[in-house]
Design an enzyme around this catalytic site. Structure first.
Site, PDB file in Angstrom:
ATOM      1  N   ARG A  36       0.813  -1.210   0.000  1.00  0.00           N
ATOM      2  CA  ARG A  36       0.000   0.000   0.000  1.00  0.00           C
ATOM      3  C   ARG A  36       0.855   1.272   0.000  1.00  0.00           C
ATOM      4  O   ARG A  36       1.724   1.451   0.852  1.00  0.00           O
ATOM      5  CB  ARG A  36      -0.900   0.002   1.243  1.00  0.00           C
ATOM      6  CG  ARG A  36      -2.005   1.050   1.212  1.00  0.00           C
ATOM      7  CD  ARG A  36      -3.124   0.705   0.256  1.00  0.00           C
ATOM      8  NE  ARG A  36      -3.983  -0.369   0.731  1.00  0.00           N
ATOM      9  CZ  ARG A  36      -4.522  -1.278  -0.082  1.00  0.00           C
ATOM     10  NH1 ARG A  36      -4.273  -1.232  -1.382  1.00  0.00           N
ATOM     11  NH2 ARG A  36      -5.297  -2.221   0.401  1.00  0.00           N
ATOM     12  N   LYS A  38     -12.848  -4.310  -3.277  1.00  0.00           N
ATOM     13  CA  LYS A  38     -12.685  -3.991  -1.853  1.00  0.00           C
ATOM     14  C   LYS A  38     -12.906  -2.503  -1.647  1.00  0.00           C
ATOM     15  O   LYS A  38     -12.240  -1.674  -2.263  1.00  0.00           O
ATOM     16  CB  LYS A  38     -11.280  -4.367  -1.376  1.00  0.00           C
ATOM     17  CG  LYS A  38     -11.026  -4.020   0.089  1.00  0.00           C
ATOM     18  CD  LYS A  38      -9.628  -4.440   0.511  1.00  0.00           C
ATOM     19  CE  LYS A  38      -9.320  -4.019   1.930  1.00  0.00           C
ATOM     20  NZ  LYS A  38      -7.959  -4.385   2.340  1.00  0.00           N
ATOM     21  N   SER A  41     -18.824  -4.154  27.355  1.00  0.00           N
ATOM     22  CA  SER A  41     -19.908  -5.129  27.481  1.00  0.00           C
ATOM     23  C   SER A  41     -19.434  -6.569  27.307  1.00  0.00           C
ATOM     24  O   SER A  41     -18.659  -6.879  26.415  1.00  0.00           O
ATOM     25  CB  SER A  41     -20.993  -4.854  26.441  1.00  0.00           C
ATOM     26  OG  SER A  41     -21.949  -5.910  26.471  1.00  0.00           O
ATOM     27  N   ASN A  99     -34.469  -1.665  29.410  1.00  0.00           N
ATOM     28  CA  ASN A  99     -33.161  -2.243  29.087  1.00  0.00           C
ATOM     29  C   ASN A  99     -33.252  -3.331  28.025  1.00  0.00           C
ATOM     30  O   ASN A  99     -32.243  -3.885  27.618  1.00  0.00           O
ATOM     31  CB  ASN A  99     -32.478  -2.799  30.350  1.00  0.00           C
ATOM     32  CG  ASN A  99     -33.046  -4.144  30.758  1.00  0.00           C
ATOM     33  OD1 ASN A  99     -34.249  -4.362  30.700  1.00  0.00           O
ATOM     34  ND2 ASN A  99     -32.185  -5.062  31.174  1.00  0.00           N
ATOM     35  N   ASP A 148     -33.903  -5.570  34.392  1.00  0.00           N
ATOM     36  CA  ASP A 148     -32.925  -5.244  35.443  1.00  0.00           C
ATOM     37  C   ASP A 148     -33.534  -5.354  36.842  1.00  0.00           C
ATOM     38  O   ASP A 148     -32.897  -5.810  37.780  1.00  0.00           O
ATOM     39  CB  ASP A 148     -32.411  -3.803  35.286  1.00  0.00           C
ATOM     40  CG  ASP A 148     -31.405  -3.653  34.161  1.00  0.00           C
ATOM     41  OD1 ASP A 148     -30.751  -4.656  33.819  1.00  0.00           O
ATOM     42  OD2 ASP A 148     -31.264  -2.535  33.640  1.00  0.00           O
ATOM     43  N   ALA A 160     -29.216   7.549  40.241  1.00  0.00           N
ATOM     44  CA  ALA A 160     -30.656   7.559  39.929  1.00  0.00           C
ATOM     45  C   ALA A 160     -30.898   7.486  38.425  1.00  0.00           C
ATOM     46  O   ALA A 160     -31.926   7.926  37.931  1.00  0.00           O
ATOM     47  CB  ALA A 160     -31.298   8.830  40.509  1.00  0.00           C
ATOM     48  N   GLY A 183     -30.793   4.903  34.782  1.00  0.00           N
ATOM     49  CA  GLY A 183     -31.632   3.768  34.390  1.00  0.00           C
ATOM     50  C   GLY A 183     -31.537   2.600  35.353  1.00  0.00           C
ATOM     51  O   GLY A 183     -32.554   2.066  35.806  1.00  0.00           O
ATOM     52  N   ARG A 213     -32.770  14.939  39.710  1.00  0.00           N
ATOM     53  CA  ARG A 213     -33.093  13.583  39.244  1.00  0.00           C
ATOM     54  C   ARG A 213     -33.337  12.664  40.442  1.00  0.00           C
ATOM     55  O   ARG A 213     -34.265  11.851  40.437  1.00  0.00           O
ATOM     56  CB  ARG A 213     -31.947  13.056  38.366  1.00  0.00           C
ATOM     57  CG  ARG A 213     -32.222  11.707  37.749  1.00  0.00           C
ATOM     58  CD  ARG A 213     -31.333  11.397  36.565  1.00  0.00           C
ATOM     59  NE  ARG A 213     -29.986  10.989  36.973  1.00  0.00           N
ATOM     60  CZ  ARG A 213     -29.139  10.353  36.168  1.00  0.00           C
ATOM     61  NH1 ARG A 213     -29.498  10.080  34.921  1.00  0.00           N
ATOM     62  NH2 ARG A 213     -27.948  10.011  36.587  1.00  0.00           N
ATOM     63  N   TYR A 224     -20.250  -4.814  36.737  1.00  0.00           N
ATOM     64  CA  TYR A 224     -19.880  -6.236  36.650  1.00  0.00           C
ATOM     65  C   TYR A 224     -18.527  -6.463  35.990  1.00  0.00           C
ATOM     66  O   TYR A 224     -18.111  -7.602  35.778  1.00  0.00           O
ATOM     67  CB  TYR A 224     -20.980  -7.037  35.925  1.00  0.00           C
ATOM     68  CG  TYR A 224     -21.185  -6.696  34.469  1.00  0.00           C
ATOM     69  CD1 TYR A 224     -20.329  -7.179  33.495  1.00  0.00           C
ATOM     70  CD2 TYR A 224     -22.264  -5.907  34.063  1.00  0.00           C
ATOM     71  CE1 TYR A 224     -20.529  -6.887  32.154  1.00  0.00           C
ATOM     72  CE2 TYR A 224     -22.480  -5.617  32.735  1.00  0.00           C
ATOM     73  CZ  TYR A 224     -21.605  -6.108  31.771  1.00  0.00           C
ATOM     74  OH  TYR A 224     -21.796  -5.814  30.444  1.00  0.00           O
TER      75      TYR A 224
END
Length: 518
Positions: free
Chosen positions: A72, A158, A251, A321, A338, A375, A377, A402, A464
């Site tokens: 390239r 491509k 995630s 969720n 949740d 406070a 979701g 909130r 988590y």
């Protein structure tokens, strides 16, 4: 692990190699084969002091996998700055020496095609490539460009664009689904990830995966393609489920949902979707092929406005969720998995005895002080869950209004967030963290004063990643019962899976994955 079913994709996974020497390239080739690559792309422009004849002979003589040779130039985003004729000669030589494919830029392909000796000794094929700067052109402009590339006589086309927004990728998917020649098409950048992951569904020729430390923004790893996503299991009928979030890289959902889909023989894929604008996202991605969504930070509240219907529990919480697209009508229906996931995880940790015959059940949360940090979701789901169990709720949030609004909804009390560090809880109460504090990579922070942790009977953390946060470690050391966000994550995912598939989640299998992967 479950099978793909009978119809499998013929998609090939290709690893780009950027070693600085022939020796390094050959070592990487062997590694790519051992890790499940189908093909490698060798970037000659990365090899220092490249000697065409000598180096290509070594690279191609005993190649363990099919090879694409790329050389390239700087003007197309590569490293090569030398004589153009010399570069094209090296590509022709690669073809003669047994390269399976050579990649030639659209701007210069006519110079190469004019060479009468090009294909005399070769069974290799030509990929004509074009990198479209820092944006994604319109559907019309891309179609014109593809037609121009096709007219060169290319064996494979491509096309590489840049995604500044996930909505740009819809153009790529349209192109892949309608192109009549073999097409490699994807978008670079963090928002381009699903252009690789969904490529087999729309009929792409191959997909790229990075290997080792050679991570490229928006490019999936070879390991994730082979283990989590198993792209060979995708076909035109695969249902797509996406996690709408920003950020989204943390995630673990794809590591859980994808193997679970395969385990029960469901033809689905679950992918992370880095979304910047909900309105644009739902306007562009309205296809029935996209069958549902998980919703993460910071969209659980805002997304309720884009659902056609909201389940009563989610409506009372004011946070969604999980979204399902109804197959018959295309309507988006919002749920909240949740709430029960978090509350039942806490109750079970406290030794709750649930009745089997419908007799009354007194929650161990009843009458307890429930101190909630956050406070948003997740916080709303926790507050409403605690309210249904008769807890007395005190809410702290960086946005005091909130917190006050949520406290009003659950007959609780709001206090300014800065007061949480000097707050003295009642003995035997519950602490729940629903803020991102302590999430990877900023794992050293906790939302409350450390010396208060021993006063609580139970401490819950919705984070988590990592599995055991600093908050939970300190609370456990102080003598509190602790519940990880991993338990909430698993339980809400099981409920989500049931909604996604309209079937039964393989709970034990999913729990095994959680123990192995988290």
């Amino acid at each position: 692990m479950g099978s793909c079913g009978t119809v499998r994709s013929s998609i090939m996974v290709c690893v780009p190699l950027m070693g600085s020497s022939v020796k390094e390239m050959m070592s990487q080739m062997g590694l790519a084969k051992s890790q499940g690559a189908d093909m490698v792309e060798i970037r000659l422009d990365y090899i220092q002091k490249f000697q065409p004849l000598q180096d290509l002979q070594m690279l191609l003589r005993d190649k363990p996998l099919p090879v694409i040779i790329v050389y390239r130039p700087k003007w197309e985003g590569g490293q090569y700055e030398g004589d153009e004729q010399r570069r094209l000669e090296a590509l022709k030589l690669a073809m003669e020496l047994g390269a399976d494919y050579i990649d030639v830029e659209l701007k210069v392909v006519s110079d190469l095609m004019l060479n009468p000796n090009l294909n005399k000794h070769s069974i290799g094929k030509i990929i004509v490539s074009c990198h479209v700067g820092d944006h994604t052109p319109s559907k019309e402009d891309l179609s014109i460009l593809v037609a121009k590339m096709h007219s060169t006589g290319a064996d494979v086309i491509k096309l590489v664009t840049h995604a500044s927004n996930i909505t740009d990728l819809a153009t790529i998917f349209h192109l892949l689904a309608h192109c009549e020649v073999p097409l490699i098409a994807y978008s670079t950048g963090d928002r381009g990830l699903i252009s690789h992951l969904l490529c087999p569904k729309f009929g792409g020729f191959l997909v790229y995966g990075s290997m080792g430390n050679n991570s490229i923004p928006g490019l999936p790893t070879l390991n994730s393609l082979r283990q989590a996503y198993k792209l060979e299991c995708l076909n035109a009928n695969t249902k797509v489920f996406g996690l709408i979030s920003n950020p989204v890289g943390h995630s673990k959902g794809p590591l859980l949902h994808n193997p679970a889909f395969r385990h029960v023989g469901y033809n689905g894929i679950y992918v992370p979707m880095l979304v910047d604008n909900l309105k644009e996202f739902f306007r562009i991605y309205s296809s029935p092929d996209i069958a549902g969504f998980s919703v993460g930070i910071p969209y659980k509240e805002a997304v309720t406005g884009f659902c056609d219907e909201v389940h009563p529990l989610a409506e009372s919480i004011g946070a969604v969720n999980t979204i399902i697209r109804t197959p018959s009508t295309g309507k988006l229906v919002g749920y909240n998995t949740d709430c029960e996931a978090a509350i039942t995880a806490m109750e079970d940790a406290l030794g709750a005895r649930r009745s089997i015959n419908g007799a009354s059940f007194t929650s161990p949360l009843a009458g307890k002080q429930f101190v909630l940090a956050g406070a948003g979701g997740a916080g709303r789901a926790l507050a409403f869950g605690a309210k249904t169990r008769g807890a007395r709720i005190i809410i702290f949030d960086i946005d005091y209004e909130r917190a006050r609004s949520l406290a009003h909804s659950v007959s609780g009390e709001a206090q300014p967030y800065e007061d949480i560090v000097k707050f003295r809880p009642e003995k035997g109460g519950i602490l729940a963290n629903a803020t991102p504090l302590g999430m990877h990579p900023n794992t050293d922070r906790i939302p409350v004063a450390e010396d208060t942790l021993g006063v609580y009977r139970l401490v819950f953390d919705s984070v988590y990643n990592p599995r055991k946060t600093r908050l939970l470690k300190e609370a456990e050391a102080a003598g509190a019962v602790v519940v990880s966000g991993v338990e909430m994550f698993l339980r809400q995912a099981i409920s989500q899976f049931n909604l996604f598939t309209d079937g039964e989640a393989p709970e034990e299998f999913m729990r095994e994955i959680i123990w192995e992967k988290f």
